[in-house]
Structures are given as C-alpha cells and as structure tokens.
Design a protein around this motif. Structure first.
Motif, mmCIF file in Angstrom:
data_model
loop_
_atom_site.group_PDB
_atom_site.id
_atom_site.type_symbol
_atom_site.label_atom_id
_atom_site.label_comp_id
_atom_site.label_asym_id
_atom_site.label_seq_id
_atom_site.Cartn_x
_atom_site.Cartn_y
_atom_site.Cartn_z
ATOM 1 N N PRO A 220 64.217 21.425 -46.819
ATOM 2 C CA PRO A 220 63.636 22.769 -46.975
ATOM 3 C C PRO A 220 64.206 23.770 -45.976
ATOM 4 O O PRO A 220 64.443 24.942 -46.325
ATOM 5 C CB PRO A 220 62.139 22.543 -46.731
ATOM 6 C CG PRO A 220 61.922 21.092 -46.954
ATOM 7 C CD PRO A 220 63.173 20.419 -46.536
ATOM 8 N N TYR A 221 64.434 23.309 -44.731
ATOM 9 C CA TYR A 221 65.011 24.214 -43.735
ATOM 10 C C TYR A 221 66.425 24.609 -44.146
ATOM 11 O O TYR A 221 66.808 25.786 -44.018
ATOM 12 C CB TYR A 221 65.041 23.530 -42.371
ATOM 13 C CG TYR A 221 65.538 24.435 -41.259
ATOM 14 C CD1 TYR A 221 64.654 25.216 -40.537
ATOM 15 C CD2 TYR A 221 66.896 24.497 -40.950
ATOM 16 C CE1 TYR A 221 65.104 26.049 -39.521
ATOM 17 C CE2 TYR A 221 67.362 25.325 -39.944
ATOM 18 C CZ TYR A 221 66.465 26.097 -39.228
ATOM 19 O OH TYR A 221 66.916 26.928 -38.243
ATOM 20 N N ALA A 222 67.210 23.644 -44.635
ATOM 21 C CA ALA A 222 68.576 23.945 -45.054
ATOM 22 C C ALA A 222 68.586 24.959 -46.190
ATOM 23 O O ALA A 222 69.449 25.852 -46.232
ATOM 24 C CB ALA A 222 69.282 22.656 -45.479
ATOM 25 N N ALA A 223 67.632 24.836 -47.106
ATOM 26 C CA ALA A 223 67.564 25.787 -48.218
ATOM 27 C C ALA A 223 67.293 27.202 -47.707
ATOM 28 O O ALA A 223 67.923 28.169 -48.163
ATOM 29 C CB ALA A 223 66.480 25.352 -49.206
ATOM 30 N N LEU A 224 66.358 27.343 -46.761
ATOM 31 C CA LEU A 224 66.069 28.661 -46.195
ATOM 32 C C LEU A 224 67.265 29.185 -45.415
ATOM 33 O O LEU A 224 67.617 30.371 -45.522
ATOM 34 C CB LEU A 224 64.838 28.572 -45.291
ATOM 35 C CG LEU A 224 64.420 29.879 -44.589
ATOM 36 C CD1 LEU A 224 64.084 30.951 -45.613
ATOM 37 C CD2 LEU A 224 63.239 29.621 -43.654
ATOM 38 N N TYR A 225 67.903 28.318 -44.653
ATOM 39 C CA TYR A 225 69.083 28.726 -43.871
ATOM 40 C C TYR A 225 70.184 29.250 -44.791
ATOM 41 O O TYR A 225 70.771 30.314 -44.551
ATOM 42 C CB TYR A 225 69.582 27.540 -43.051
ATOM 43 C CG TYR A 225 70.776 27.851 -42.181
ATOM 44 C CD1 TYR A 225 70.618 28.139 -40.835
ATOM 45 C CD2 TYR A 225 72.074 27.847 -42.703
ATOM 46 C CE1 TYR A 225 71.715 28.422 -40.022
ATOM 47 C CE2 TYR A 225 73.171 28.132 -41.913
ATOM 48 C CZ TYR A 225 72.987 28.420 -40.574
ATOM 49 O OH TYR A 225 74.076 28.710 -39.793
ATOM 50 N N LEU A 226 70.477 28.492 -45.850
ATOM 51 C CA LEU A 226 71.537 28.904 -46.768
ATOM 52 C C LEU A 226 71.192 30.201 -47.478
ATOM 53 O O LEU A 226 72.072 31.030 -47.753
ATOM 54 C CB LEU A 226 71.808 27.798 -47.785
ATOM 55 C CG LEU A 226 72.447 26.523 -47.226
ATOM 56 C CD1 LEU A 226 72.503 25.447 -48.302
ATOM 57 C CD2 LEU A 226 73.839 26.808 -46.693
ATOM 58 N N ALA A 227 69.903 30.393 -47.775
ATOM 59 C CA ALA A 227 69.490 31.637 -48.428
ATOM 60 C C ALA A 227 69.712 32.841 -47.522
ATOM 61 O O ALA A 227 69.976 33.951 -48.009
ATOM 62 C CB ALA A 227 68.017 31.540 -48.836
ATOM 63 N N ILE A 228 69.636 32.633 -46.216
ATOM 64 C CA ILE A 228 69.800 33.748 -45.274
ATOM 65 C C ILE A 228 71.253 33.897 -44.840
ATOM 66 O O ILE A 228 71.829 34.992 -44.903
ATOM 67 C CB ILE A 228 68.900 33.539 -44.037
ATOM 68 C CG1 ILE A 228 67.423 33.601 -44.438
ATOM 69 C CG2 ILE A 228 69.199 34.587 -42.959
ATOM 70 C CD1 ILE A 228 66.468 33.279 -43.314
#
Length: 503
Positions: A220-228
């Motif tokens: 989940p953290y990686a998904a948020l990071y990639l989105a930003i």
C-alpha cells in the motif's frame, strides 16, 4: 492516594501512562488545540513540511511538491489536518504503542508495571527538551513506536511464546518506511528474532511469514509513493544521500557529539553533558550481555547491537552537528534509545553487581578522551579554517550556500562542511574530508564552483563581502585525555573563537 496510583499502574499500565502523557500534552500545548494560531511549532521549517503534506493528503492532492518527508507520518495526521494540532492524536497513539512495547520488554527482565511506567515517563517527559520530541511533529515519534513494538514481538519469539512472524515482518517494514535510516534497527531485530527456532524448517517458515507481513505493509505504501512520485527518488532522499555518512572520522564526531563539542563548537554541549544517564544505560546493556543467560541474553544482545550500530550510523551522519543537537532538536534522532537507557540504568543498580561498577569506570575513562583543535602546520591538512566574518546574521552564515575550494576541489556548506559565526570570525569545519593546500572561501558561490540539491541550505542568502577570501588561521586535531568535563560541575573550555549565540 499513592496506593491508588500504584494500583492503576500495576493493573492498567498502558492506560495510566497514556493519561499522564495526555494531561502533559494538554498542559504544554496550553489548550491551543483549536486556537487559530495553533502551537509554537507551526512556523518551524520541518513541522511546516509535515503539516503541508498532511493537508495535501486530506484533500487528495498527490502533487510531488506538496510532500517532502516519508509519507506514513503525514498520512496519519491527514484526518486531523483541518485542526491547528493535527499530529496530537497520532502522537498520543504512538506514545501509548511505544510504552506498550517497552512494558512488554521490561517484563522479560523482571521489571514490574509500576517501575516500567515510571521509567518510561522519566525518559520521555522527565526533561522538558526531551518531551518536545513527543509533543512536536517528528517522524521519529512513529518509528519509536514501531521499534518498541518490534522489540516486544522479537522478545516473544526469543522466549518461545506467541510467535507472530507475520506481525514482526510488518513492524520491521513499517520502521523502514517511516524513517529509512532506521532500517538498520529493523535488520538487527529481525535477525535475532528469526534465528532463534531450533528446527531449520521452522526458521524458514517463520522467515517466509515475516516476508509476507513485510510485503503486506510495503505494497500500500508503494502504491501511494508511485502515485505521488512515480519511479524517481524524492527530493528528501536525494538531499539525505547528498549529506551522506562520514565513517572515516568517526572518533572525532563521537567526541564532539557525545563528549565535548566546545573546543570546536563553543557554547554547545554534548549528549553526555545533558543526559549523563545514557552512559549508565550503556553500562547496563554491557553488564546484561555479560551476566544474563538464555533468551534474556539474546534479547539484551539484540538491543545492544541495535543501539550500537544505529548510534555509529547517526554519529557519522554529516548533517548531525552539535549546533543543531538542541538548537534545532536533532537529538530527537536518539529518542527511541532513551527508554532503553533508562531501563538498563535501573537494572544496573538493581542487579548490584560489582562488574557493573567496573564497566561504568571503563566507560567514564573512555569518555574522558576528547579531540581538540591545535594550529595546523603549513603543509598539513586542516580540520577547520577561520575566515573574516561578513556583516551578516549568524543564521545567514550558518545556512548560506557557501563553498571552500582547496587543492582537491570544492566543499559545500552545509553538505560537506559547516560554517559557524564566532564573533569577528567564521569557522569552516570539515566533515567529509580535511581542507588541503591553499583554500579559498566563496561566501557567494558561482554555479561553476558548486551545486546543491533542493533543500540544502538557503539559496536566497547572499553574504556581503569581497570573494573569495583566504583563511586567517588553520586548525588540525589533537587527542586529549583528562577530567571528564561532560560531567558537572566544570566545562571543558572553549575553542578558537567565542561561543555561538543562543536563541
């Protein structure tokens, strides 16, 4: 009354400590939870970045320029970003979680709930400056909670009770995500916890479950990071890497941060001067490894190695300097260690083992060494250079993007060296390599001389004067031994210039 208080700590230790800290938080913030101006920290540079990120996440703004620090801590404050103090709820929760882990670890050493509660409160809010590390927004608040919960889970596994490798893996990954520098702590904790099973098949199964737990926290953290940010490093990561670590001069760095910075940073004090019980805590850890047996020894050894490796890494971090230790509260890097030092100070005295006294004496003798300046010979590399001070505020000199160019090229302030105002002089103190040959100081640095990553120094500061300048004096290092002047009542003395002014 005292009997009732003790019963509350014995029966419901986490709730009792939580009530004390919540009351302390309300008292120190002075009931400004909903006042428009908010508490004192809202105008500070680091805290503004946390607040900016939390507010952006609240409105689902994923623009990279809205987020500076790792995302977990601002994300936890996002639901309350509409309030002047959005990080108070998560700070309270992290404080409770950190104590819960600490209390569980204490029980492994026979320390009761009441003593554990008092030790934790003393190590976290017993000193006003340390309490600010818990009241103000810092990522270390969340990482401290995860670290102590991970220690507790590791202790359960080492003692053969309630093995939850999936939870341990999640906690270890969370430690690294909240604050990447803390990955070394996670690695040591995980190594000790997962190595304990006797059957190798069980060990591999635990490892697989721990990896699964880590993956569940990471995705989940990686998904948020990639989105930003997409597939690039953040500006914060690039800046931290630009500062880097200087292990070659670790002895000097330990001297100025732990023992006595005054010869190089007049007016500043080391960690042992401010918190001498850190030394007895280290002695207790060493004695624990010496006298304990079985899982208790393994747990102590894991805690000791975590503390040692992390401390050495932080001492080598170029941006950690005595002038920022208390002025800019960089001592918060070590706050997860303070409860550990309190616990093992307590154990040191309760064990009443004469070997502990021998360890204390040995550490006092070791802390009586310090590295002081001396005039450098003409052809000798210099640790520090003195220049004529420009007519500028100390803050501008401290944060200016200046450079010293010597025989081996340019060194940048503050990425490679730090410069301090000392009355009519500016001291340039090298951190990555010494100054060699003829050196020139560029208070205003042309882009052809040096470049800085985003966030390094203040690019809008222009120091007045004619550039470049030659040094007025050069200083090298000398090993000294004497009275442990980090201990009261006598200071060690001053260095080559007057002390840095206090706020």
């Amino acid at each position: 009354m005292l009997t009732w208080i003790r019963r509350q700590f014995d029966d419901r230790p986490v709730r009792a400590v939580m009530v004390v800290f919540a009351a302390y938080t309300i008292f120190k913030i002075n009931l400004k939870f909903f006042a428009p101006a908010g508490p004192w920290w809202r105008g500070w540079h680091d805290q503004m970045q946390y607040l900016k990120s939390a507010r952006a996440l609240l409105r689902f703004d994923l623009s990279p320029d809205q987020h500076w620090y790792p995302l977990l801590y601002p994300l936890a404050g996002a639901p309350f970003a509409w309030a002047p103090t959005p990080f108070v709820p998560i700070n309270l929760l992290c404080y409770a979680a950190a104590f819960w882990g600490f209390w569980r670890v204490c029980s492994r050493f026979g320390v009761g709930s009441f003593a554990a509660g008092l030790l934790f409160l003393a190590a976290t809010i017993g000193d006003l400056r340390i309490s600010k590390f818990w009241l103000e927004p810092w990522t270390t608040t969340m990482s401290t909670a995860f670290i102590w919960l991970a220690f507790a889970e590791a202790a359960d596994m080492m003692f053969g009770e309630r093995r939850r490798p999936w939870l341990l893996g999640s906690l270890l990954m969370a430690i690294a995500l909240v604050r990447p520098a803390d990955v070394v702590i996670a690695a040591v904790i995980g190594g000790f916890a997962l190595w304990r099973p006797v059957l190798i098949e069980k060990r591999w199964l635990d490892l697989a479950r721990a990896i699964g737990g880590a993956g569940a926290a990471f995705l989940p953290y990686a998904a948020l990071y990639l989105a930003i940010y997409g597939w690039r490093l953040t500006d914060y990561t690039i800046l931290s890497g630009d500062y880097g670590f200087a292990f070659a001069d670790l002895g000097w760095k330990a001297s100025i941060l732990l023992v006595d910075p005054a010869p190089w940073f007049p007016g500043e004090t080391g960690l042992l001067r401010e918190l001498p019980w850190l030394l007895t805590g280290a002695a207790g850890l060493i004695l624990g490894v010496w006298r304990l047996n079985g899982p208790a020894r393994w747990l102590t050894l894991g805690m000791a190695l975590s503390a040692l490796i992390y401390t050495l890494m932080m001492l080598a971090y170029v941006d950690l300097v005595p002038s920022g230790m208390w002025r800019f509260f960089n001592a918060h890097y070590f706050k997860w260690l303070f409860p550990m030092a309190a616990l093992f100070t307590w154990l040191l005295f309760t064990w009443r083992d004469l070997r502990g006294l021998a360890v204390v004496v040995a550490l006092v003798l070791l802390a009586s060494f310090r590295i002081v300046p001396r005039p450098a010979e003409p052809q000798e590399p210099a640790k520090a250079l003195a220049f004529a001070a420009p007519n500028a505020p100390w803050q501008d000199i401290y944060f200016a993007r200046s450079a010293v160019v010597d025989a081996h090229g340019a060194q940048r302030s503050p990425a490679d060296y730090h410069q301090l105002w000392m009355g009519d002089r500016v001291m340039a103190i090298a951190f990555k390599r010494p100054f060699e040959g003829d050196a020139l100081w560029y208070g205003v640095t042309p882009p052809s001389v040096a470049t800085w990553p985003k966030g390094s120094g203040k690019e809008d500061v222009v120091l007045p004067g004619a550039w470049p300048q030659k040094p007025l004096a050069r200083y090298a290092t000398r090993l000294s031994f004497g009275y442990p002047c980090w201990a009261p009542p006598f200071p060690c003395g001053t260095g080559p210039g007057p002390g840095l002014p206090k706020n």
